[in-house]
Structures are given as structure tokens and as C-alpha cells.
Design a protein around this motif. Structure first.
Motif, PDB file in Angstrom:
ATOM      1  N   GLN A 189     -16.102  -3.574 -25.841  1.00  0.00           N
ATOM      2  CA  GLN A 189     -14.656  -3.591 -26.008  1.00  0.00           C
ATOM      3  C   GLN A 189     -14.019  -4.615 -25.079  1.00  0.00           C
ATOM      4  N   PRO A 190     -12.878  -5.166 -25.469  1.00  0.00           N
ATOM      5  CA  PRO A 190     -12.207  -6.118 -24.581  1.00  0.00           C
ATOM      6  C   PRO A 190     -11.743  -5.422 -23.304  1.00  0.00           C
ATOM      7  N   LEU A 191     -11.566  -6.227 -22.263  1.00  0.00           N
ATOM      8  CA  LEU A 191     -11.122  -5.686 -20.991  1.00  0.00           C
ATOM      9  C   LEU A 191      -9.752  -5.039 -21.132  1.00  0.00           C
ATOM     10  N   GLY A 192      -9.591  -3.914 -20.491  1.00  0.00           N
ATOM     11  CA  GLY A 192      -8.302  -3.265 -20.466  1.00  0.00           C
ATOM     12  C   GLY A 192      -7.447  -3.839 -19.358  1.00  0.00           C
ATOM     13  N   PRO A 193      -6.277  -3.265 -19.145  1.00  0.00           N
ATOM     14  CA  PRO A 193      -5.412  -3.753 -18.070  1.00  0.00           C
ATOM     15  C   PRO A 193      -6.042  -3.456 -16.722  1.00  0.00           C
ATOM     16  N   PRO A 194      -5.666  -4.224 -15.691  1.00  0.00           N
ATOM     17  CA  PRO A 194      -6.227  -3.955 -14.362  1.00  0.00           C
ATOM     18  C   PRO A 194      -5.713  -2.642 -13.817  1.00  0.00           C
ATOM     19  N   LEU A 195      -6.399  -2.147 -12.815  1.00  0.00           N
ATOM     20  CA  LEU A 195      -5.952  -0.942 -12.113  1.00  0.00           C
ATOM     21  C   LEU A 195      -4.681  -1.264 -11.332  1.00  0.00           C
ATOM     22  N   ARG A 196      -3.622  -0.513 -11.592  1.00  0.00           N
ATOM     23  CA  ARG A 196      -2.368  -0.748 -10.885  1.00  0.00           C
ATOM     24  C   ARG A 196      -2.417  -0.045  -9.539  1.00  0.00           C
ATOM     25  N   VAL A 197      -2.164  -0.796  -8.486  1.00  0.00           N
ATOM     26  CA  VAL A 197      -2.226  -0.258  -7.127  1.00  0.00           C
ATOM     27  C   VAL A 197      -0.873  -0.489  -6.453  1.00  0.00           C
ATOM     28  N   ALA A 198      -0.262   0.593  -5.988  1.00  0.00           N
ATOM     29  CA  ALA A 198       1.014   0.485  -5.284  1.00  0.00           C
ATOM     30  C   ALA A 198       0.767   0.178  -3.810  1.00  0.00           C
ATOM     31  N   LEU A 199       1.570  -0.716  -3.254  1.00  0.00           N
ATOM     32  CA  LEU A 199       1.515  -1.027  -1.829  1.00  0.00           C
ATOM     33  C   LEU A 199       2.493  -0.085  -1.136  1.00  0.00           C
ATOM     34  N   GLU A 200       1.947   0.946  -0.507  1.00  0.00           N
ATOM     35  CA  GLU A 200       2.781   2.019   0.058  1.00  0.00           C
ATOM     36  C   GLU A 200       3.718   1.499   1.136  1.00  0.00           C
ATOM     37  N   HIS A 201       4.986   1.922   1.035  1.00  0.00           N
ATOM     38  CA  HIS A 201       5.949   1.533   2.065  1.00  0.00           C
ATOM     39  C   HIS A 201       5.569   2.203   3.382  1.00  0.00           C
ATOM     40  N   PRO A 202       5.474   1.444   4.484  1.00  0.00           N
ATOM     41  CA  PRO A 202       4.986   2.056   5.732  1.00  0.00           C
ATOM     42  C   PRO A 202       5.899   3.129   6.297  1.00  0.00           C
ATOM     43  N   PHE A 203       7.177   3.143   5.920  1.00  0.00           N
ATOM     44  CA  PHE A 203       8.098   4.122   6.487  1.00  0.00           C
ATOM     45  C   PHE A 203       8.486   5.217   5.501  1.00  0.00           C
ATOM     46  N   ASP A 204       7.974   5.143   4.275  1.00  0.00           N
ATOM     47  CA  ASP A 204       8.299   6.150   3.270  1.00  0.00           C
ATOM     48  C   ASP A 204       7.178   6.167   2.232  1.00  0.00           C
ATOM     49  N   ALA A 205       6.277   7.153   2.381  1.00  0.00           N
ATOM     50  CA  ALA A 205       5.100   7.207   1.511  1.00  0.00           C
ATOM     51  C   ALA A 205       5.456   7.454   0.053  1.00  0.00           C
ATOM     52  N   THR A 224       1.192  -0.443  11.356  1.00  0.00           N
ATOM     53  CA  THR A 224       1.326  -0.001  12.736  1.00  0.00           C
ATOM     54  C   THR A 224       1.887   1.410  12.848  1.00  0.00           C
ATOM     55  N   ASN A 225       2.321   1.993  11.726  1.00  0.00           N
ATOM     56  CA  ASN A 225       2.762   3.389  11.780  1.00  0.00           C
ATOM     57  C   ASN A 225       1.603   4.352  11.586  1.00  0.00           C
ATOM     58  N   ARG A 226       0.432   3.814  11.238  1.00  0.00           N
ATOM     59  CA  ARG A 226      -0.775   4.628  11.127  1.00  0.00           C
ATOM     60  C   ARG A 226      -1.522   4.549  12.460  1.00  0.00           C
ATOM     61  N   ARG A 227      -2.082   5.670  12.850  1.00  0.00           N
ATOM     62  CA  ARG A 227      -2.762   5.761  14.149  1.00  0.00           C
ATOM     63  C   ARG A 227      -1.852   5.221  15.243  1.00  0.00           C
ATOM     64  N   ALA A 228      -0.625   5.695  15.233  1.00  0.00           N
ATOM     65  CA  ALA A 228       0.363   5.392  16.267  1.00  0.00           C
ATOM     66  C   ALA A 228       0.673   6.687  17.005  1.00  0.00           C
ATOM     67  N   TRP A 229       0.851   6.637  18.328  1.00  0.00           N
ATOM     68  CA  TRP A 229       1.003   7.876  19.092  1.00  0.00           C
ATOM     69  C   TRP A 229       2.202   7.862  20.032  1.00  0.00           C
ATOM     70  N   ALA A 230       2.918   6.778  20.120  1.00  0.00           N
ATOM     71  CA  ALA A 230       4.136   6.728  20.932  1.00  0.00           C
ATOM     72  C   ALA A 230       4.870   5.454  20.557  1.00  0.00           C
ATOM     73  N   GLU A 231       6.087   5.319  21.019  1.00  0.00           N
ATOM     74  CA  GLU A 231       6.868   4.129  20.708  1.00  0.00           C
ATOM     75  C   GLU A 231       6.136   2.862  21.162  1.00  0.00           C
ATOM     76  N   GLY A 232       5.820   1.998  20.214  1.00  0.00           N
ATOM     77  CA  GLY A 232       5.160   0.742  20.543  1.00  0.00           C
ATOM     78  C   GLY A 232       3.669   0.843  20.787  1.00  0.00           C
ATOM     79  N   LEU A 233       3.092   2.034  20.650  1.00  0.00           N
ATOM     80  CA  LEU A 233       1.652   2.214  20.873  1.00  0.00           C
ATOM     81  C   LEU A 233       0.966   2.561  19.558  1.00  0.00           C
TER      82      LEU A 233
END
Length: 331
Positions: A189-205, A224-233
Motif C-alpha cells: 500500500q502507498p505510504l500513509g500520512p506521517p505521524l503527527r507529533v505535537a511540540l509540547e509548550h514548556p509552560f502548559d502541557a 529547562t522546566n523539566r528536572r528543575a528544582w528551584a528558580e534558575g536551577l
């Protein structure tokens, strides 16, 4: 033993501190599932700086030389390229600086007094073979810039060797897609559409900064909001200063393999998107969200498509230019 929940065509489990989901047209044989669990466990035992019994923890505690095998060679060769391309900003010896700032095996999440010790130079540490990684006592190796992507590729190789040519491997957002569109395993069969991947907003999942189309390629993200534990860290450290980066919030990269996408998403904290494409062969596209200002991108003619549904904007429909080889080493 990982907590496993296997559905028809879907395998889910926890590994290396993240949630994995593997989608295939049919349920995987138990032998393939077992091999996947084994490779994840082996990788964690070898490379996790958060385990007291891992090889890299023992190496840091005692110093000396360890064999790193083909996985280590692939990752550390890529680190050498990243180190050179970013003028030393990306360096796997940054682990002690992360621990000083509070991101250690106990998750202390409180910085120690004073500034961290300078990160050792990476030059001359790795000899480019599977057997010669020599570090001094007290060195903390952290392969976070490429490790998860490498493991996604290892799992993908297991699936391919088992005859699975259509799948998606998703390790907490670092994703490798292979074959035809989801649910279409008929090569006539011919190729279907590609997998659509959303680029998650870092401040609003619940939002996305855009959407890309992915086919026979990988995507990785870092923020930088992932594995963050304090302001600027947070976990993205400039090895030249030992301090967390401040002028980029999030990055995304699409490449031939997940390890390369993982590496490119880290490099994008220190290089303009086009320079990332130039420095790392096999990277298709890079998107960067600065702390201030609009998105920057390279490899996407019009940037990621707006996340409003089908037909909005232009999506990247990417495929590698050559077939991937098993255990391919990007030297």
C-alpha cells in the motif's frame, strides 16, 4: 523488574526514570518484551549516576579505566563531537556540577555552599575505542545529553531484528518512528500520512507550540522546566561555567536516530539552529524557544505547523536519506 502493562500492539513500562510506550501493529512476543526489559536494565546498570551500584558510579568513586562497549563508544564519540561543536559547553563530565547544585542521587535539590568546582576538560579523556575510558577518582559522568536517545535506538534495533518494521518507541517524549503510518503494515500500500507529533509548550502541557510530521525518523525535546528544582536551577548546564543556561527555555530536534536527535536538542541550547544542522550530520530540523522572543528554527521551511488541526501550515515530512544500520555508530 519493570512494571509492565502490555496491550494488543502496545507495551508500556517504567525505565531509566521515565515512562515508555511502544506501539506496534501486533502484540509483541514475550521474548521480545523480555529482551527490551533486559537492554533497558543493562543500560541503567552501566550508565546511571543515580544508582549506587552502577559502573559509572563505581568509576567515579574509585577512578580508573572501564570498558564502555559499543554503546559507550557511540555515545562518547558523539559527545566528542558535541564538545567540539559547542566549544566545550556540552561535556559528559558535568555530573559533579549538577550534584553540587543539588541534582544528585539522593535528589537533595539544595545547592551546596559556594560555586561548583570547574568541570574537567573532555579533551583526551576518551580514546575513541570500546575499552579506554579513564577518569580520575571523584569524576561524575553524566550521559543525559545522549543516553535516553541511545536507549531508544537500542530498543528500536530489537524491534527491527524481531521483524517489526512499523513501530513507534516513545520514552517520555524522545521518540523513534519506523515504517508506515500507524496501523498500516502492508508494504504493497502507498505510504500513509506521517505521524503527527505535537511540540509540547514548556509552560502548559495542554498546549503545543506547533506540530511536525514524523516518518522513519526520531524526535527529542529538552526544556529547562523539566528536572528543575528551584528558580534558575535545572539540568541543562554549561560546562564552561558550571551554571544552568538562562537564555533558552526549550528545544526540539528531528534526526535519523533518537541519539542524534537527543544530542541536537542539547546542542541547540548553545548553538543557533542552523549551526546545529551543520555540526551534526543526520539532523533534519531544530526548533528553539528562547527565553525571550519568537521561536527560531532550521530545517523547516515555515517552522512547525500551528497546532490547530489538520491542514494548518506546513509540516515537516522527513525520512532518512539512507537505510539505518543495526547498531550504527555515528563517528
Amino acid at each position: 523488574m519493570p512494571d509492565t502493562a502490555t496491550l494488543a500492539g502496545r507495551m508500556q513500562f517504567e525505565g531509566i526514570g521515565t515512562r515508555w510506550r511502544i506501539d506496534t501493529p501486533q502484540t509483541l512476543p514475550l521474548s521480545v518484551e523480555a529482551r527490551i526489559h533486559a537492554v533497558v536494565a543493562e543500560f541503567d546498570y552501566m550508565w546511571s549516576r543515580f544508582r549506587a551500584d552502577s559502573l559509572v558510579t563505581a568509576l567515579g568513586r574509585e577512578g580508573g579505566t572501564i570498558p564502555v562497549g559499543h554503546d559507550g563508544e557511540a555515545m562518547l564519540r558523539l559527545y566528542s563531537r558535541l564538545y567540539a561543536a559547542t566549544d566545550g559547553a556540552v561535556n559528559p563530565l558535568v555530573g559533579a556540577a549538577l550534584e553540587h547544585l543539588g541534582y544528585d542521587a539522593s535528589y537533595r535539590l539544595t545547592p551546596l555552599p559556594g560555586a561548583p568546582a570547574p568541570v574537567p576538560t573532555w579533551e583526551g579523556i576518551f580514546q575513541g575505542t570500546t575499552a579506554l575510558l579513564t577518569v580520575r577518582r571523584g569524576t561524575v559522568l553524566d550521559v543525559g545529553a545522549v543516553g535516553k536517545g541511545r536507549l531508544v535506538d537500542l530498543v528500536a534495533d530489537i524491534l527491527i531484528r524481531a521483524g517489526q518494521h512499523t513501530f513507534t518507541v516513545d520514552a517520555g517524549g524522545d521518540m523513534r518512528h519506523a515504517g508506515r503510518a500507524a496501523g498500516d503494515d502492508d508494504a504493497s500500500q502507498p505510504l500513509g500520512p506521517p505521524l503527527r507529533v505535537a511540540l509540547e509548550h514548556p509552560f502548559d502541557a495542554s498546549r503545543a507550540v506547533g506540530v511536525v510530521g514524523l516518518r522513519d525518523a526520531a524526535i527529542a525535546a529538552s526544556a529547562t522546566n523539566r528536572r528543575a528544582w528551584a528558580e534558575g536551577l535545572h539540568h541543562v548546564i554549561d560546562a564552561r561555567t558550571g551554571a544552568p543556561v538562562a537564555d533558552v527555555t526549550a528545544t526540539w530536534a528531528i534526526a535519523r536516530t533518537a541519539m542524534l536527535a537527543d544530542a541536537a536538542s542539547t546542542a541547540a541550547f548553545f548553538l543557533p539552529p542552523q549551526e546545529v544542522l551543520t555540526a551534526l550530520d543526520g539532523v533534519h530540523a531544530v526548533v528553539v524557544m528562547p527565553t525571550r522572543g519568537p521561536l527560531r528554527h532550521a530545517g523547516l521551511p515555515q517552522g512547525p505547523a500551528p497546532a490547530r488541526g489538520d491542514g494548518d501550515g506546513e509540516e515537516l515530512r522527513t525520512r532518512p536519506t539512507a537505510p539505518l544500520a543495526y547498531g550504527e555508530v555515528f563517528a
